[in-house]
Scaffold this active site. Sequence first.
Site, PDB file in Angstrom:
ATOM      1  N   GLU A 168      11.182  -5.713   5.842  1.00 42.03           N
ATOM      2  CA  GLU A 168      12.239  -4.887   5.012  1.00 42.03           C
ATOM      3  C   GLU A 168      12.875  -3.952   5.444  1.00 42.03           C
ATOM      4  OE1 GLU A 168      10.146  -3.832   1.395  1.00 42.03           O
ATOM      5  OE2 GLU A 168       9.701  -6.024   0.898  1.00 42.03           O
ATOM      6  N   GLU A 351       6.413 -12.230   0.240  1.00 41.88           N
ATOM      7  CA  GLU A 351       5.829 -11.356  -0.639  1.00 41.88           C
ATOM      8  C   GLU A 351       6.341 -11.775  -2.093  1.00 41.88           C
ATOM      9  OE1 GLU A 351       6.250  -7.064   0.271  1.00 41.88           O
ATOM     10  OE2 GLU A 351       5.758  -7.444   2.090  1.00 41.88           O
TER      11      GLU A 351
HETATM   12  O1  IFM Z   1       4.222  -2.214  -1.111  1.00 43.16           O
HETATM   13  C1  IFM Z   1       5.364  -2.714  -0.770  1.00 43.16           C
HETATM   14  C2  IFM Z   1       5.302  -3.563   0.638  1.00 43.16           C
HETATM   15  O2  IFM Z   1       4.760  -2.667   1.651  1.00 43.16           O
HETATM   16  C3  IFM Z   1       6.785  -3.882   1.158  1.00 43.16           C
HETATM   17  N1  IFM Z   1       7.089  -4.779  -0.092  1.00 43.16           N
HETATM   18  C4  IFM Z   1       7.139  -4.307  -1.420  1.00 43.16           C
HETATM   19  C5  IFM Z   1       5.744  -4.001  -1.685  1.00 43.16           C
HETATM   20  C6  IFM Z   1       5.793  -3.560  -3.184  1.00 43.16           C
HETATM   21  O3  IFM Z   1       6.484  -2.506  -3.398  1.00 43.16           O
END
Ligand code: IFM
Length: 475
Positions: A168, A351
């Site tokens: 990200e 994710e």
């Molecule tokens: O916890 C975060 C993660 O580190 C990166 N993606 C989003 C998750 C939730 O906010």
Amino acid sequence: MNIRFPENFIFGAATSAFQIEGNVHDDGSGKSIWSSFIQNSTVGSQEDEYAKSETFCLHSSYWKRDVSLLSELKLDSYRFSVSWGRVIPSGNGNVNQKGLQFYDQLVDNLLEHGITPMLTLYHWDLPLELQKNGGWANPNSPDWFLLYSKTVADLLADRVPLWITFNEPWIFMHLGMIQGEHAPGIKSPEYAAAAYKNILLSHSRTADLLRSYNQIREIGIASNLSPCIPASPSPADVAASKRMDAYHNRFFLDPWVNGSIPEITDQVFGKHNPEWSDSELNELGSELDFIGINYYTSKRIAHHDHDFLNVTEHPPQTETTDMGWEINPDGLLEALIWAYEQYNTPLYVTENGAAFNDVIQNGKIEDYSRVRYLHDHILQCKKAIEQNIPLKGYYVWSLLDNYEWNHGLTKRFGLIHVDFETYNRTIKQSGYYYRNLISFNRHPNTSDLKSRRGLNLDFLDNFQAAYTQGQPAGT
Ligand code: IFM
């Protein structure tokens, strides 16, 4: 809908080093920018106090137990990140053998349990010493990252098949360098502009390096994607949603996959928009083996004169998670289709998950809202595959409740509950649900999900009743 996935589809869960490992400085690790950011944040609640002690899940001590839990949940794969400062304490110098050894043993242990490791090199925890030298805005940062990546790859390329360079990048650039809400807490488009260029080059050079290790199977990045829906059909809102899409969704993917710098950089960085030489531009656009999509929500976007890029986000119109994020499973399918149409590259959901205010009662966590969230999103993955999108796997965020950045320990995303005082782990109902789903997919002769003990999905109509047993399925 039948929830049977192709045989080689990977079901996993994800974490990141800083969010779970806990204070490991006594093993010689260096501090990261997040360590210093936490110490400067306000203390209000008990959770804040725990956060300041930086112990979190103490995974650095309890990692064997956590691997056993991964195995108990029957996960095919585990996505974790390496802490740069644990491996090279100053970020660009001597290697900390104890730090390397930790990841060496973790990977071996995963493989012994039949779990495929997916490794992220950078999940936001830049070594503090490097920040003191300008951090990502320093033109040497691509070399720092290359050295660190080589150190990790020399050790683990023979056993880790799936590699991600950056997690990200938009989030850590925008929130950390323009809004100042994340570490390193900078609010400067000039700083962010320099960092943007260096992060782009860092990925490209490191991806080239990783390609020289024959045993690495796939190299990708993990990008947060959110469909940007205009808040109204007005031309101003439609234009604002396009700007947000260009900034939030395409800002890193366009250069990395297509080799083009998006026009929106002019508006984001203004007079600081970085210059690119032809040879630098030629470095971008290298082929990725996959794009990892981190999907949580979609955004409702409107024009607003006084906000950054003249864009504002409207409040959600439907149910939200504990983060205040709108629950929109259809947005995941939309993001998958969009990413494949734009970039023609295989995909993983690297994710997906939800924070809810979980409560332990009689030793159980009946997190049916999360079960529903996961189930509804996993169904969208199935739909994507049916539409011939090459989606290869799905990772729940997160394996464990953990440190949720500027929200501290107050937002619980885990399949497994963590008591931040005792470090006890308790599998939540969502963990059992996921395990059941995976088991079902590993038994191809079972034709109907509902016919297997413990795989009852009646909870989709009346989910309180269906999981009252709270036990994992027999397998
Ligand atoms: O916890 C975060 C993660 O580190 C990166 N993606 C989003 C998750 C939730 O906010």
